[in-house]
Design a protein around this motif. Structure first.
Motif, mmCIF file in Angstrom:
data_model
loop_
_atom_site.group_PDB
_atom_site.id
_atom_site.type_symbol
_atom_site.label_atom_id
_atom_site.label_comp_id
_atom_site.label_asym_id
_atom_site.label_seq_id
_atom_site.Cartn_x
_atom_site.Cartn_y
_atom_site.Cartn_z
ATOM 1 N N THR A 1 0.786 -1.368 0.066
ATOM 2 C CA THR A 1 -0.040 0.023 0.021
ATOM 3 C C THR A 1 0.888 1.006 0.051
ATOM 4 O O THR A 1 2.221 1.243 0.256
ATOM 5 C CB THR A 1 -0.856 -0.011 1.368
ATOM 6 O OG1 THR A 1 -0.100 0.610 2.255
ATOM 7 C CG2 THR A 1 -1.633 -1.214 1.431
ATOM 8 N N TRP A 2 0.239 2.413 -0.195
ATOM 9 C CA TRP A 2 0.850 3.793 -0.142
ATOM 10 C C TRP A 2 0.881 4.198 1.287
ATOM 11 O O TRP A 2 0.995 5.444 1.598
ATOM 12 C CB TRP A 2 0.370 4.653 -1.137
ATOM 13 C CG TRP A 2 0.409 4.112 -2.469
ATOM 14 C CD1 TRP A 2 -0.298 3.555 -3.438
ATOM 15 C CD2 TRP A 2 1.833 4.599 -3.395
ATOM 16 N NE1 TRP A 2 0.152 3.419 -4.525
ATOM 17 C CE2 TRP A 2 1.226 3.833 -4.514
ATOM 18 C CE3 TRP A 2 2.645 5.255 -2.948
ATOM 19 C CZ2 TRP A 2 2.593 4.147 -5.596
ATOM 20 C CZ3 TRP A 2 3.819 5.153 -4.113
ATOM 21 C CH2 TRP A 2 3.492 4.591 -5.492
ATOM 22 N N GLY A 3 0.351 3.391 2.241
ATOM 23 C CA GLY A 3 -0.237 3.782 3.462
ATOM 24 C C GLY A 3 -1.575 3.553 3.652
ATOM 25 O O GLY A 3 -2.213 4.064 2.850
ATOM 26 N N GLY A 4 -2.027 3.045 4.663
ATOM 27 C CA GLY A 4 -3.430 3.161 4.988
ATOM 28 C C GLY A 4 -4.096 2.123 3.911
ATOM 29 O O GLY A 4 -3.584 1.083 3.742
ATOM 30 N N ALA A 5 -5.159 2.476 3.467
ATOM 31 C CA ALA A 5 -5.962 1.536 2.861
ATOM 32 C C ALA A 5 -5.552 1.648 1.020
ATOM 33 O O ALA A 5 -6.230 1.004 0.335
ATOM 34 C CB ALA A 5 -7.360 1.597 2.969
ATOM 35 N N THR A 6 -4.893 2.400 0.635
ATOM 36 C CA THR A 6 -4.500 2.938 -0.802
ATOM 37 C C THR A 6 -3.764 1.573 -1.291
ATOM 38 O O THR A 6 -2.619 1.747 -1.105
ATOM 39 C CB THR A 6 -3.885 4.200 -0.952
ATOM 40 O OG1 THR A 6 -4.863 5.169 -0.343
ATOM 41 C CG2 THR A 6 -3.766 4.734 -2.336
ATOM 42 N N TRP A 7 -4.315 0.830 -2.182
ATOM 43 C CA TRP A 7 -3.500 -0.224 -2.657
ATOM 44 C C TRP A 7 -2.480 0.122 -3.614
ATOM 45 O O TRP A 7 -2.940 1.002 -4.545
ATOM 46 C CB TRP A 7 -4.607 -1.287 -3.233
ATOM 47 C CG TRP A 7 -3.865 -2.581 -3.423
ATOM 48 C CD1 TRP A 7 -3.631 -3.259 -4.574
ATOM 49 C CD2 TRP A 7 -3.595 -3.606 -2.367
ATOM 50 N NE1 TRP A 7 -3.305 -4.625 -4.456
ATOM 51 C CE2 TRP A 7 -3.059 -4.670 -3.047
ATOM 52 C CE3 TRP A 7 -3.407 -3.670 -0.743
ATOM 53 C CZ2 TRP A 7 -2.544 -5.848 -2.429
ATOM 54 C CZ3 TRP A 7 -3.042 -4.583 -0.102
ATOM 55 C CH2 TRP A 7 -2.624 -5.824 -1.030
ATOM 56 N N ASN A 8 -1.284 -0.415 -3.707
ATOM 57 C CA ASN A 8 -0.465 -0.172 -4.607
ATOM 58 C C ASN A 8 -0.561 -1.117 -5.846
ATOM 59 O O ASN A 8 -1.383 -2.031 -5.824
ATOM 60 C CB ASN A 8 1.080 -0.380 -4.093
ATOM 61 C CG ASN A 8 2.365 0.248 -4.857
ATOM 62 O OD1 ASN A 8 1.946 0.740 -6.179
ATOM 63 N ND2 ASN A 8 3.378 0.115 -4.424
#
Length: 255
Positions: free
Chosen positions: A135-142
């Protein structure tokens, strides 16, 4: 145990960011797509090239699957042209493309070999890549391409110095290079170091703006306003951990 359950993760995230090392002359940036570096760290690159350091870009793909309204055969060459123009804005004159297929880059020995070959060819002290975490941090999926390329870069920094890994590279005239001193990961959710973004920020905006076709397909916002707001906002968000100075952040892995 996840970071959410780990009190030490909060302390790590709140720790002051240290300045990036400056005792190097050449860097190699290896990322998945055109625009990855412009979204990630071109303000730092502009400052480094101003100081007389050399930076080379290597991209795994041409970003040919990145614009829904353009077929890959049309999109790939267009995005390659935009990337070369974008790199020139921040003082980067050499841009290479490895020819992997956009959207389905696979982590494995083939990708590691290609990155190790690039490291042996250019012989950098600093290698730069983009966030390799899920992820980019938290819930933001890479995206899978970012994860695959980032992981391969971290591994290939060691592969490049070992003559018994990919010995076929030496047969092609690419002798081992064990001179990589650091791998710096831009866009990491776990940054440890930073670079003052102010000297290169205006050029970073212009550099991202060179990806105009992609940006116009991505957002309805006016392109220059989009680029400026995104990059100044990101640099400003890091200032609280870097003495109040707008910054480009990196997670630094010494070797």
């Amino acid at each position: 145990m996840s970071d959410q359950d780990n009190p030490s993760a909060d302390r790590r995230e709140a720790a002051p960011l240290r300045p990036m090392p400056e005792d190097w002359r050449k860097a190699l940036a290896v990322v998945a797509h055109p625009d990855d570096l412009e979204y990630g760290c071109s303000a730092a690159v502009a400052g480094w090239t101003d100081a007389g350091r050399e930076v080379v870009y290597v991209l795994a793909t041409r970003g040919e699957a990145g614009i829904d309204g353009l077929a890959p055969a049309v999109c790939g060459p267009l995005r390659e042209r935009e990337q070369r123009a974008s790199a020139a804005v921040v003082g980067v004159g050499e841009v290479e493309f490895l020819g992997h297929e956009d959207g389905v880059v696979a982590y494995g020995t083939g990708l590691r070999r290609d990155v190790a070959a690039a490291i042996r060819r250019h012989r950098p002290e600093l290698v730069i890549t983009l966030n390799h975490r899920d992820t980019w941090g938290g819930a933001t999926w890479n995206t899978p391409d970012h994860v695959a390329v980032g992981r391969a870069v971290l591994d290939a920094a060691a592969d490049a110095g070992n003559r018994w890994i990919f010995p076929e590279l030496a047969e092609r005239g690419l002798e081992p290079w064990d001179g990589v001193r650091w791998v710096a990961v831009a866009g990491s959710p776990r940054p440890t170091h930073a670079v003052d973004a102010r000297p290169g920020l205006e050029r970073a905006v212009r550099s991202l703006l060179e990806h105009r076709t992609y940006i116009e397909a991505l957002t309805g916002e006016e392109p220059e306003a989009y680029c400026r707001n995104l990059l100044t906002g990101g640099a400003g968000a890091a200032a609280g951990r870097f003495g109040g100075v707008p910054a480009v952040t990196f997670e630094l892995f010494p070797r």
